[in-house]
Design an enzyme around this catalytic site. Structure first.
Site, short mmCIF file in Angstrom:
data_model
loop_
_atom_site.label_atom_id
_atom_site.label_comp_id
_atom_site.label_asym_id
_atom_site.label_seq_id
_atom_site.Cartn_x
_atom_site.Cartn_y
_atom_site.Cartn_z
N ASP A 30 -30.95 -23.14 39.68
CA ASP A 30 -31.42 -23.05 41.06
C ASP A 30 -32.95 -23.03 41.07
O ASP A 30 -33.59 -22.38 40.24
CB ASP A 30 -30.87 -21.78 41.72
CG ASP A 30 -31.02 -21.78 43.23
OD1 ASP A 30 -29.99 -21.86 43.92
OD2 ASP A 30 -32.17 -21.70 43.71
N ASN A 86 -21.51 -20.00 49.69
CA ASN A 86 -21.90 -19.80 51.09
C ASN A 86 -21.36 -20.97 51.91
O ASN A 86 -21.60 -22.13 51.57
CB ASN A 86 -23.42 -19.75 51.22
CG ASN A 86 -24.02 -18.55 50.50
OD1 ASN A 86 -23.43 -17.47 50.50
ND2 ASN A 86 -25.17 -18.74 49.87
N GLY A 92 -25.50 -18.23 55.38
CA GLY A 92 -26.80 -18.60 54.83
C GLY A 92 -26.81 -19.91 54.09
O GLY A 92 -27.73 -20.18 53.31
N HIS A 99 -21.65 -26.18 46.78
CA HIS A 99 -22.19 -25.69 45.50
C HIS A 99 -21.72 -24.27 45.28
O HIS A 99 -21.65 -23.47 46.22
CB HIS A 99 -23.73 -25.76 45.47
CG HIS A 99 -24.40 -25.19 46.68
ND1 HIS A 99 -24.47 -25.85 47.88
CD2 HIS A 99 -25.02 -23.99 46.88
CE1 HIS A 99 -25.10 -25.11 48.77
NE2 HIS A 99 -25.45 -23.96 48.19
N LEU A 100 -21.40 -23.96 44.03
CA LEU A 100 -21.07 -22.60 43.63
C LEU A 100 -22.33 -22.02 42.99
O LEU A 100 -22.91 -22.63 42.09
CB LEU A 100 -19.94 -22.60 42.60
CG LEU A 100 -18.50 -22.73 43.10
CD1 LEU A 100 -18.30 -23.99 43.93
CD2 LEU A 100 -17.53 -22.70 41.92
N HIS A 101 -22.76 -20.86 43.47
CA HIS A 101 -23.84 -20.13 42.80
C HIS A 101 -23.22 -19.31 41.67
O HIS A 101 -22.20 -18.63 41.87
CB HIS A 101 -24.51 -19.14 43.75
CG HIS A 101 -25.23 -19.76 44.91
ND1 HIS A 101 -26.60 -19.96 44.92
CD2 HIS A 101 -24.78 -20.20 46.11
CE1 HIS A 101 -26.95 -20.49 46.08
NE2 HIS A 101 -25.88 -20.64 46.82
#
Ligand code: DGP
Length: 113
Positions: A30, A86, A92, A99-101
């Site tokens: 990120d 999200n 947010g 996308h997966l954080h």
């Protein structure tokens, strides 16, 4: 999708710090990390969010995405990691390509903000 920043990252048209890649899934760092390890896991196939992705995905496609996130999390920190998705403005979401954080490397508060 031609104007999607994450589609361009997947295609290599915008540089990113890549951690892992298959034909269908990319893991990269990120730009604005919220933890010592903050990775993003994206599918090649464009979908605005998780709901849109699963509506059109085969189970295997969803599984591959989570498997990549799990591998990245364990590699980043054997003592624990968190996967966050999200969806929508209230959560947010700012980039509208699923996308997966994957967050790791510090104690992660609960509940999240
Ligand atoms: P979200 O708020 O869940 O939509 O998260 C989007 C994330 O994407 C945010 O943490 C910052 C990251 N991001 C946005 N643009 C770029 C970029 O061009 N490169 C990288 N590596 N990350 C980006």
């Amino acid at each position: 999708m031609s104007d999607c920043i994450f589609c361009k990252i997947f295609a290599g048209e915008i540089p990113a710090k890549e951690v892992a890649r298959t034909d269908d899934v990319l893991v990269f760092r990120d730009l604005n990390p919220q933890a010592p390890h903050h990775l993003l896991v994206i599918p090649k196939r464009h979908a605005t969010d998780l709901g849109d992705f699963v509506a059109a995905a085969r189970a295997e496609e969803v599984g591959d995405l989570f498997a990549a996130a799990s591998r990245a999390g364990r590699a980043a920190s054997p003592s624990g990691y968190r996967i966050v998705v999200n969806e929508g403005v209230d959560a947010g979401q700012t980039v509208f390509h699923l996308h997966l954080h994957v967050l790791a490397g510090r104690n992660l508060d609960w509940p999240p903000g």
